[in-house]
Design a protein around this motif. Structure first.
Motif, PDB file in Angstrom:
ATOM      1  N   ASP A 133       0.843  -1.190   0.000  1.00 30.59           N
ATOM      2  CA  ASP A 133       0.000   0.000   0.000  1.00 30.59           C
ATOM      3  C   ASP A 133       0.881   1.244   0.000  1.00 30.59           C
ATOM      4  O   ASP A 133       1.695   1.450   0.892  1.00 30.59           O
ATOM      5  CB  ASP A 133      -0.892  -0.012   1.238  1.00 30.59           C
ATOM      6  N   THR A 134       0.718   2.084  -1.026  1.00 27.95           N
ATOM      7  CA  THR A 134       1.510   3.318  -1.129  1.00 27.95           C
ATOM      8  C   THR A 134       0.648   4.560  -0.929  1.00 27.95           C
ATOM      9  O   THR A 134       1.083   5.665  -1.237  1.00 27.95           O
ATOM     10  CB  THR A 134       2.206   3.392  -2.499  1.00 27.95           C
ATOM     11  N   ALA A 135      -0.585   4.385  -0.425  1.00 25.19           N
ATOM     12  CA  ALA A 135      -1.445   5.539  -0.169  1.00 25.19           C
ATOM     13  C   ALA A 135      -0.826   6.400   0.926  1.00 25.19           C
ATOM     14  O   ALA A 135      -0.169   5.897   1.835  1.00 25.19           O
ATOM     15  CB  ALA A 135      -2.834   5.074   0.256  1.00 25.19           C
ATOM     16  N   PRO A 136      -1.011   7.723   0.841  1.00 22.08           N
ATOM     17  CA  PRO A 136      -0.463   8.602   1.888  1.00 22.08           C
ATOM     18  C   PRO A 136      -0.975   8.220   3.277  1.00 22.08           C
ATOM     19  O   PRO A 136      -2.125   7.799   3.431  1.00 22.08           O
ATOM     20  CB  PRO A 136      -0.960   9.991   1.480  1.00 22.08           C
ATOM     21  N   ILE A 137      -0.117   8.370   4.273  1.00 21.37           N
ATOM     22  CA  ILE A 137      -0.529   8.149   5.655  1.00 21.37           C
ATOM     23  C   ILE A 137      -1.435   9.287   6.116  1.00 21.37           C
ATOM     24  O   ILE A 137      -2.424   9.088   6.826  1.00 21.37           O
ATOM     25  CB  ILE A 137       0.700   8.047   6.570  1.00 21.37           C
ATOM     26  N   VAL A 138      -1.101  10.504   5.697  1.00 19.32           N
ATOM     27  CA  VAL A 138      -1.889  11.693   6.030  1.00 19.32           C
ATOM     28  C   VAL A 138      -2.107  12.497   4.746  1.00 19.32           C
ATOM     29  O   VAL A 138      -1.160  12.721   3.986  1.00 19.32           O
ATOM     30  CB  VAL A 138      -1.168  12.584   7.066  1.00 19.32           C
TER      31      VAL A 138
ATOM     32  N   ARG B  92       8.420   3.550  24.605  1.00 18.81           N
ATOM     33  CA  ARG B  92       6.990   3.513  24.945  1.00 18.81           C
ATOM     34  C   ARG B  92       6.137   3.886  23.738  1.00 18.81           C
ATOM     35  O   ARG B  92       5.088   3.284  23.481  1.00 18.81           O
ATOM     36  CB  ARG B  92       6.711   4.465  26.109  1.00 18.81           C
ATOM     37  N   ALA B  93       6.574   4.888  22.963  1.00 18.95           N
ATOM     38  CA  ALA B  93       5.810   5.315  21.788  1.00 18.95           C
ATOM     39  C   ALA B  93       5.813   4.261  20.698  1.00 18.95           C
ATOM     40  O   ALA B  93       4.855   4.162  19.914  1.00 18.95           O
ATOM     41  CB  ALA B  93       6.386   6.623  21.254  1.00 18.95           C
ATOM     42  N   LEU B  94       6.881   3.464  20.620  1.00 14.69           N
ATOM     43  CA  LEU B  94       7.023   2.499  19.537  1.00 14.69           C
ATOM     44  C   LEU B  94       6.484   1.115  19.873  1.00 14.69           C
ATOM     45  O   LEU B  94       6.324   0.283  18.985  1.00 14.69           O
ATOM     46  CB  LEU B  94       8.498   2.371  19.152  1.00 14.69           C
ATOM     47  N   VAL B  95       6.195   0.859  21.155  1.00 19.14           N
ATOM     48  CA  VAL B  95       5.862  -0.496  21.571  1.00 19.14           C
ATOM     49  C   VAL B  95       4.580  -1.007  20.922  1.00 19.14           C
ATOM     50  O   VAL B  95       4.410  -2.214  20.723  1.00 19.14           O
ATOM     51  CB  VAL B  95       5.781  -0.585  23.116  1.00 19.14           C
ATOM     52  N   GLY B  96       3.687  -0.117  20.548  1.00 17.18           N
ATOM     53  CA  GLY B  96       2.464  -0.530  19.875  1.00 17.18           C
ATOM     54  C   GLY B  96       2.609  -0.654  18.374  1.00 17.18           C
ATOM     55  O   GLY B  96       1.624  -0.878  17.666  1.00 17.18           O
ATOM     56  N   ASN B  97       3.857  -0.536  17.858  1.00 15.69           N
ATOM     57  CA  ASN B  97       4.134  -0.616  16.425  1.00 15.69           C
ATOM     58  C   ASN B  97       3.234   0.339  15.624  1.00 15.69           C
ATOM     59  O   ASN B  97       2.505  -0.073  14.724  1.00 15.69           O
ATOM     60  CB  ASN B  97       3.960  -2.048  15.918  1.00 15.69           C
ATOM     61  N   PRO B  98       3.296   1.643  15.928  1.00 11.67           N
ATOM     62  CA  PRO B  98       2.378   2.598  15.297  1.00 11.67           C
ATOM     63  C   PRO B  98       2.657   2.799  13.807  1.00 11.67           C
ATOM     64  O   PRO B  98       3.786   2.644  13.338  1.00 11.67           O
ATOM     65  CB  PRO B  98       2.644   3.893  16.070  1.00 11.67           C
ATOM     66  N   ASP B  99       1.603   3.146  13.074  1.00 10.85           N
ATOM     67  CA  ASP B  99       1.757   3.505  11.660  1.00 10.85           C
ATOM     68  C   ASP B  99       2.375   4.882  11.503  1.00 10.85           C
ATOM     69  O   ASP B  99       3.071   5.156  10.527  1.00 10.85           O
ATOM     70  CB  ASP B  99       0.387   3.491  10.965  1.00 10.85           C
ATOM     71  N   LEU B 100       2.090   5.755  12.468  1.00  9.45           N
ATOM     72  CA  LEU B 100       2.550   7.145  12.412  1.00  9.45           C
ATOM     73  C   LEU B 100       3.058   7.557  13.782  1.00  9.45           C
ATOM     74  O   LEU B 100       2.383   7.350  14.790  1.00  9.45           O
ATOM     75  CB  LEU B 100       1.397   8.067  11.993  1.00  9.45           C
TER      76      LEU B 100
ATOM     77  N   GLY C 158      -6.369   6.576   5.872  1.00 11.73           N
ATOM     78  CA  GLY C 158      -7.530   6.277   5.042  1.00 11.73           C
ATOM     79  C   GLY C 158      -8.865   6.706   5.602  1.00 11.73           C
ATOM     80  O   GLY C 158      -9.891   6.558   4.933  1.00 11.73           O
ATOM     81  N   GLN C 159      -8.892   7.274   6.805  1.00 14.14           N
ATOM     82  CA  GLN C 159     -10.160   7.679   7.427  1.00 14.14           C
ATOM     83  C   GLN C 159     -10.256   9.191   7.522  1.00 14.14           C
ATOM     84  O   GLN C 159      -9.328   9.853   8.001  1.00 14.14           O
ATOM     85  CB  GLN C 159     -10.299   7.071   8.822  1.00 14.14           C
ATOM     86  N   GLU C 160     -11.374   9.736   7.104  1.00 10.15           N
ATOM     87  CA  GLU C 160     -11.622  11.169   7.211  1.00 10.15           C
ATOM     88  C   GLU C 160     -11.925  11.530   8.667  1.00 10.15           C
ATOM     89  O   GLU C 160     -12.797  10.938   9.294  1.00 10.15           O
ATOM     90  CB  GLU C 160     -12.800  11.566   6.322  1.00 10.15           C
TER      91      GLU C 160
ATOM     92  N   GLN D 263     -14.346   7.366  17.505  1.00  8.82           N
ATOM     93  CA  GLN D 263     -13.502   7.122  16.329  1.00  8.82           C
ATOM     94  C   GLN D 263     -12.110   7.730  16.518  1.00  8.82           C
ATOM     95  O   GLN D 263     -11.106   7.136  16.129  1.00  8.82           O
ATOM     96  CB  GLN D 263     -14.175   7.686  15.075  1.00  8.82           C
ATOM     97  N   LEU D 264     -12.053   8.926  17.104  1.00 10.62           N
ATOM     98  CA  LEU D 264     -10.756   9.559  17.345  1.00 10.62           C
ATOM     99  C   LEU D 264      -9.921   8.749  18.329  1.00 10.62           C
ATOM    100  O   LEU D 264      -8.709   8.594  18.155  1.00 10.62           O
ATOM    101  CB  LEU D 264     -10.956  10.989  17.860  1.00 10.62           C
ATOM    102  N   VAL D 265     -10.570   8.220  19.376  1.00  5.01           N
ATOM    103  CA  VAL D 265      -9.854   7.385  20.343  1.00  5.01           C
ATOM    104  C   VAL D 265      -9.299   6.146  19.655  1.00  5.01           C
ATOM    105  O   VAL D 265      -8.136   5.755  19.877  1.00  5.01           O
ATOM    106  CB  VAL D 265     -10.781   6.992  21.512  1.00  5.01           C
ATOM    107  N   ALA D 266     -10.092   5.514  18.808  1.00  4.33           N
ATOM    108  CA  ALA D 266      -9.640   4.315  18.101  1.00  4.33           C
ATOM    109  C   ALA D 266      -8.458   4.629  17.188  1.00  4.33           C
ATOM    110  O   ALA D 266      -7.509   3.838  17.088  1.00  4.33           O
ATOM    111  CB  ALA D 266     -10.796   3.719  17.297  1.00  4.33           C
ATOM    112  N   MET D 267      -8.485   5.785  16.533  1.00  3.70           N
ATOM    113  CA  MET D 267      -7.384   6.172  15.654  1.00  3.70           C
ATOM    114  C   MET D 267      -6.123   6.467  16.449  1.00  3.70           C
ATOM    115  O   MET D 267      -5.007   6.142  16.014  1.00  3.70           O
ATOM    116  CB  MET D 267      -7.777   7.390  14.817  1.00  3.70           C
ATOM    117  N   ARG D 268      -6.272   7.075  17.622  1.00  8.07           N
ATOM    118  CA  ARG D 268      -5.096   7.392  18.444  1.00  8.07           C
ATOM    119  C   ARG D 268      -4.318   6.138  18.826  1.00  8.07           C
ATOM    120  O   ARG D 268      -3.109   6.187  19.022  1.00  8.07           O
ATOM    121  CB  ARG D 268      -5.508   8.145  19.715  1.00  8.07           C
TER     122      ARG D 268
END
Length: 234
Positions: free
Chosen positions: A2-7, A159-167, A71-73, A81-86
């Motif tokens: 997937d090469t779609a923009p992250i933001v 701590r920030a990386l432990v959840g393997n974040p996309d961003l 991919g989510q507006e 929804q914002l909590v889930a995205m965070r």
């Protein structure tokens, strides 16, 4: 792959206050963050850098314009929804925000268990692995009071990386560090981010670390006024 923009941001505006006290903080922001990119956002204090970061980080509601994250507006997104995205993001701030009564390992484990979805044994393994990656394998059981400023910020990175974040969103993560510690922290972010394909947006006043960025965006008075693409530069 997937090469779609992250933001993807289009015509984003933001205000603070109401009525006669209402003041516009961001003006017609247009921006794309590509997968795996490392972008530095610079500008004077009060230019809107942190406001933009918190909007991308789902810490504020989008008022006007479009902000698509993974991919989510986000314009019109609910609080849930914002909590889930965070939960798909990683955050690092100038203040490491470690719990002083918890060890380095326990602080990192909190990042893995924030939504209650990771078992204790797996969180422990993940915390030890990340602390090893950031050079603190021998400091897992140390309390923050027994760590240097640079070591504390490395715990915050783990701590920030432990959840393997996309961003990963970082707000002045090196401001309180000396030159060597600042370089170490940013080099860690670059190395681990590159290995994981993670996208990083770093807000900074620290000119010492700008040569690590693929791209430098300049924000002034709520507007993006400059962009420097540094990919391919030595």
């Amino acid at each position: 792959m997937d090469t779609a923009p992250i933001v993807t941001i289009r015509a984003l505006n933001h205000w603070f206050g109401d009525g006669a006290a209402r003041k516009q903080a961001l003006f017609d922001i247009n921006l794309r963050l590509e997968p795996g990119s490392f972008t530095a956002l610079v500008g004077p204090s009060g230019s809107g850098k942190t406001t933009l970061l918190t909007l991308i980080g789902c810490l504020r509601m989008v008022q006007d314009g479009s902000l698509r994250l993974l991919g989510q507006e986000l314009h019109g997104a609910s609080g849930a929804q914002l909590v889930a995205m965070r939960r798909r993001l990683g955050f690092i701030f100038q203040a490491h925000n470690l719990h002083e009564s918890l060890t380095a390992g326990q602080n990192v484990m909190m990042g893995a268990q924030v939504d209650g979805g990771v078992r204790h044994d797996r969180a422990t393994l993940a915390a030890h692995h990340l602390l090893g990656l950031v050079g603190l394998a021998g400091r897992v059981d140390y309390l923050p009071a027994n760590l240097s400023g640079g070591q504390k910020q490395r715990v915050a990175v783990a701590r920030a990386l432990v959840g393997n974040p996309d961003l990963l969103l970082a707000d002045e993560p090196t401001a309180a560090l000396d030159r060597n510690s600042a370089s170490d922290v940013v080099d860690l972010l670059r190395r681990i981010g590159s290995a994981r394909g993670m996208t990083t947006l770093l807000v900074t006043h620290d000119t010492r670390i700008l040569d690590r960025a693929d791209r430098i965006l300049t924000l002034e008075d709520g507007r993006i006024v400059g962009e420097e693409d540094r990919q391919g530069k030595g």
